[in-house]
Design a protein around this motif. Structure first.
Motif, PDB file in Angstrom:
ATOM      1  N   PRO A   1       0.816  -1.230   0.000  1.00  0.00           N
ATOM      2  CA  PRO A   1       0.000   0.000   0.000  1.00  0.00           C
ATOM      3  C   PRO A   1       0.843   1.270   0.000  1.00  0.00           C
ATOM      4  O   PRO A   1       0.805   2.072   0.934  1.00  0.00           O
ATOM      5  N   ILE A   2       1.615   1.465  -1.065  1.00  0.00           N
ATOM      6  CA  ILE A   2       2.463   2.645  -1.177  1.00  0.00           C
ATOM      7  C   ILE A   2       1.733   3.711  -1.982  1.00  0.00           C
ATOM      8  O   ILE A   2       1.303   3.440  -3.108  1.00  0.00           O
ATOM      9  N   PRO A   3       1.576   4.911  -1.460  1.00  0.00           N
ATOM     10  CA  PRO A   3       0.925   5.974  -2.246  1.00  0.00           C
ATOM     11  C   PRO A   3       1.682   6.241  -3.547  1.00  0.00           C
ATOM     12  O   PRO A   3       2.913   6.157  -3.595  1.00  0.00           O
ATOM     13  N   ARG A   4       0.951   6.602  -4.598  1.00  0.00           N
ATOM     14  CA  ARG A   4       1.583   6.836  -5.897  1.00  0.00           C
ATOM     15  C   ARG A   4       2.645   7.923  -5.803  1.00  0.00           C
ATOM     16  O   ARG A   4       3.674   7.856  -6.492  1.00  0.00           O
ATOM     17  N   SER A   5       2.428   8.922  -4.977  1.00  0.00           N
ATOM     18  CA  SER A   5       3.403  10.005  -4.854  1.00  0.00           C
ATOM     19  C   SER A   5       4.740   9.522  -4.295  1.00  0.00           C
ATOM     20  O   SER A   5       5.778  10.157  -4.504  1.00  0.00           O
ATOM     21  N   ASP A   6       4.727   8.387  -3.583  1.00  0.00           N
ATOM     22  CA  ASP A   6       5.947   7.859  -2.984  1.00  0.00           C
ATOM     23  C   ASP A   6       6.648   6.819  -3.869  1.00  0.00           C
ATOM     24  O   ASP A   6       7.751   6.377  -3.544  1.00  0.00           O
TER      25      ASP A   6
END
Length: 323
Positions: A294-299
């Motif tokens: 669950p890694i945010p797209r921004s990261d």
């Protein structure tokens, strides 16, 4: 001079408003997901499951296009030549995105500048497995002590020179701090066959492919190369508990071409996350020993950059070259 009628003005205004809407409509035709491996493998199964759900959510067919060969370069080149509109996507692993650019002197594309991560699909840790008849040590700490007491005398198998499993073995050798002998095979399956037979005493393998032999008792798992234990192998500790900082995870991500419009990227990301949260995918993750990411797209750019550094250093230390 003929003045336009009120109706003509209304129609013209409507057309002007509709044009951006049509330009932003996505998807406007069937989509394609390139997979750099043959059908039936772990990456392909994951891509097809996600593709089916994206098709329903986006209202267009999603075709899985398997393009195996050259360590994923064949699929990567085909992807790089497609249009940056979101209708062609790539499901790729760390090998294609991070390892190959350190292995190959020349590539027909640059994953750093040509590709853009949109969503991480899943991850699986690599696992250290041994033949218990050859290496009967019951714990990872005892195995490490044995290797250190016998420098240069313990061999490890791999899926081939430059493969992620070979590089993981090289990271392990460096962490243990003594020489070990690499025995490359033409793929993970023949390496596992020789491990079970006792012709090679240990190797790293992907968790999903090693599990049947571990559960059947033919081999023993001594450590997982993740930061925490995995539910598929309860009681098997992370290798980092004995060799601090050790990490080797095979992740799978969904990539778009750089230049794809932001609204398209946002929709693909949102629908992919929604698909991964569904009950069918939860069951698939459990059955195939996947873990969510669950890694945010921004990261994601920072995550991929860190992974690239990790694998570049492993390639450099191993001396492996693919050309």
């Amino acid at each position: 001079m003929v003045r336009p009628t009120r109706r003509a003005l209304v129609l013209a205004a409507g057309a002007a408003l509709a044009a951006p809407a049509r330009a932003q409509a996505f998807p406007s035709r069937p989509m394609r997901i390139l997979v750099p491996f043959a059908a039936g493998g772990t990456t392909d199964i994951l891509a097809r499951a996600v593709g089916e759900r994206l098709s329903v959510a986006l209202g267009q067919p999603v075709v899985i296009d398997n393009r195996g060969g050259a360590g994923g370069t064949v699929a990567g080149e085909a992807f790089a030549r497609s249009d940056p509109d979101g209708h062609t996507l790539l499901v790729a692993t760390a090998s294609l995105i991070c390892i190959n650019k350190a292995l190959y002197a020349r590539m027909p594309f640059d994953p750093d500048t040509d590709f853009l991560p949109v969503a991480m699909l899943a991850q699986q840790p690599n696992v250290l497995v041994v033949n218990p008849r050859v290496l009967p040590m019951p714990t990872l700490a005892e195995l490490v002590a044995h290797i250190r007491a016998h420098p240069g005398q313990v061999n490890y198998g791999s899926a081939g020179t430059g493969s992620q499993l070979h590089l993981t073995g090289e990271m392990f050798r460096a962490a243990v701090g003594v020489d070990m002998t690499h025995v490359p095979y033409r793929g993970s399956a023949p390496a596992m066959t020789d491990l079970v037979a006792g012709n090679v005493p240990m190797m790293f393998d992907g968790l999903g492919t090693a599990l049947p032999q571990v559960r059947g008792g033919a081999i023993r798992a001594l450590g997982v190369a993740s930061t925490t234990e995995t539910a598929a192998l309860p009681g098997v500790p992370p290798i980092a508990t004995v060799l601090p900082g050790f990490l080797s995870v095979n992740w799978t991500g969904l990539f778009a071409l750089r230049g794809t419009p932001e609204p398209v990227l946002a929709r693909i990301d949102a629908e992919t996350r929604r698909a991964l949260a569904g009950p069918e995918m939860t069951t698939l993750f459990r059955d195939r020993a996947f873990d969510p990411m669950p890694i945010p797209r921004s990261d994601l750019p920072a995550f991929v950059a860190a992974e690239s550094t990790r694998w570049r250093d492993a390639v450099t230390a191993s001396g492996a070259r693919a050309d």
